[in-house]
Design an enzyme around this catalytic site. Structure first.
Site, PDB file in Angstrom:
ATOM      1  N   MET A   1       0.811  -1.216   0.000  1.00 36.44           N
ATOM      2  CA  MET A   1       0.000   0.000   0.000  1.00 36.44           C
ATOM      3  C   MET A   1       0.848   1.271   0.000  1.00 36.44           C
ATOM      4  SD  MET A   1      -2.885  -1.365  -0.255  1.00 36.44           S
ATOM      5  CE  MET A   1      -3.967   0.055  -0.059  1.00 36.44           C
ATOM      6  N   ARG A   2       1.826   1.314  -0.888  1.00 39.43           N
ATOM      7  CA  ARG A   2       2.610   2.522  -1.081  1.00 39.43           C
ATOM      8  C   ARG A   2       2.697   2.808  -2.573  1.00 39.43           C
ATOM      9  NH1 ARG A   2       2.955   5.618   3.026  1.00 39.43           N
ATOM     10  NH2 ARG A   2       4.766   6.622   2.091  1.00 39.43           N
TER      11      ARG A   2
ATOM     12  N   LEU B   1       4.547   3.933  -5.756  1.00 42.10           N
ATOM     13  CA  LEU B   1       5.949   3.837  -6.130  1.00 42.10           C
ATOM     14  C   LEU B   1       6.313   4.941  -7.114  1.00 42.10           C
ATOM     15  CD1 LEU B   1       5.994  -0.027  -6.586  1.00 42.10           C
ATOM     16  CD2 LEU B   1       7.058   1.253  -4.704  1.00 42.10           C
TER      17      LEU B   1
ATOM     18  N   ASN C   1       1.535  -6.412 -10.443  1.00 39.28           N
ATOM     19  CA  ASN C   1       0.602  -6.050  -9.375  1.00 39.28           C
ATOM     20  C   ASN C   1      -0.734  -6.744  -9.615  1.00 39.28           C
ATOM     21  OD1 ASN C   1      -0.439  -4.427  -7.132  1.00 39.28           O
ATOM     22  ND2 ASN C   1      -1.574  -3.282  -8.685  1.00 39.28           N
TER      23      ASN C   1
ATOM     24  N   HIS D   1      -4.817  -6.046  -8.866  1.00 41.12           N
ATOM     25  CA  HIS D   1      -5.745  -4.969  -8.506  1.00 41.12           C
ATOM     26  C   HIS D   1      -7.168  -5.514  -8.511  1.00 41.12           C
ATOM     27  CE1 HIS D   1      -7.343  -0.934  -8.136  1.00 41.12           C
ATOM     28  NE2 HIS D   1      -8.175  -1.205  -9.119  1.00 41.12           N
TER      29      HIS D   1
END
Length: 213
Positions: A92-93, A95, A109, A111
Site C-alpha cells: 500500500m505505497r 511507487l 501487481n 488490482h
C-alpha cells in the site's frame, strides 16, 4: 531448469502472498520466493512468510524522509536476494517512476477490478454504485501511472442483486487467489512477455481469463 526468483512486497495480512507460497510449493511451478518484504513491521503476512521458512525484511517507510530513499533500500534488498520478478501483493505505497522504471517489465501487481475500470481504492463500492454486472481483478505489469500497465490476466466475478461491498470483495478475493499464481506462472515460464503496451502470450495460452466458479 532454474526457477524464477520472486520478491513479494506486502503491507498487510498477505493473503495473495499465501496463494503464491502455496503455488510455489507445487512440483513443477516455475518460480520460487527469494524474499518477502514489508513496509510495515506489524504486517501479518510477515508471520505467514516466516512460518513458511521464507526470508523476510522490513523497510519501514516512516523512517525515511523521501520516497526515493525508502525505495533505494528496498531495491537494494530485492537485488541482494537475487529476485528476478517483483510481485506487489497488497503493498500500500505508491511507487515513484524511478523505481517502476528500474524494475520495468519485472514488476507486477494485482488490482481488485477489471482494469481499466475502477483504478484506485474502494473498487467494490464503486462497482456496485456504477451498476456494472461484471467485476473482478486484474494482474498487470506496473507502470508509473497508478493501476496502469500491460494486462497479463483477469478474472471476472458477477455482481449479484443485493450485493454488499464486503460480499463482493470476498468473491473477488477468491478469484485473486487463483489469478495471481496463474499469471506468475505465465511470466516466470517465459510464456507472457510485453510487446509495446500489450502482453503477448504463448500460442498455447492465448491470453488468460480465469473463471473462479
Amino acid at each position: 531448469m532454474a526457477r524464477t526468483k520472486l520478491a513479494i512486497l506486502i503491507s498487510g495480512r498477505g493473503s495473495n502472498m499465501q496463494a503464491l507460497i502455496d503455488a510455489c510449493a507445487q512440483p513443477g511451478f516455475p518460480a520460487e520466493i527469494a524474499l518477502v518484504l514489508s513496509n510495515r513491521p506489524d504486517a501479518g503476512g510477515l508471520d505467514r512468510a516466516r512460518e513458511a521458512g521464507l526470508p523476510t525484511a522490513v523497510v519501514d517507510h516512516a523512517g525515511y524522509e523521501t520516497r526515493e530513499a525508502f525505495e533505494a533500500v528496498m531495491s537494494d534488498l530485492i537485488e541482494a536476494a537475487g529476485a528476478q520478478l517483483v510481485c506487489l501483493a497488497g503493498f500500500m505505497r505508491l511507487l515513484t517512476a524511478d523505481f517502476v522504471n528500474h524494475w520495468r517489465d519485472r514488476l507486477i501487481n494485482i488490482h481488485p477490478s477489471l482494469l481499466p475500470a475502477f483504478p484506485g481504492l474502494h473498487t467494490h463500492e464503486r462497482a456496485i454504485e456504477a451498476g456494472v454486472k461484471l467485476h473482478g481483478c486484474t494482474v498487470h505489469f506496473v507502470r508509473a501511472e497508478m493501476d496502469n500497465g500491460p494486462i497479463i490476466g483477469q478474472a471476472a466475478v458477477p455482481v449479484l442483486s443485493g450485493d454488499t461491498p464486503d460480499a463482493l470483495a470476498t468473491r473477488v478475493l477468491a478469484a485473486e487467489h487463483k489469478l495471481y499464481p496463474a499469471c506468475v506462472k505465465l511470466v516466470a515460464s517465459g510464456k507472457a512477455r510485453v510487446r509495446g503496451d500489450i502482453v503477448k502470450t504463448d500460442a498455447k495460452v492465448d491470453g488468460l481469463l480465469i473463471n473462479p466458479a
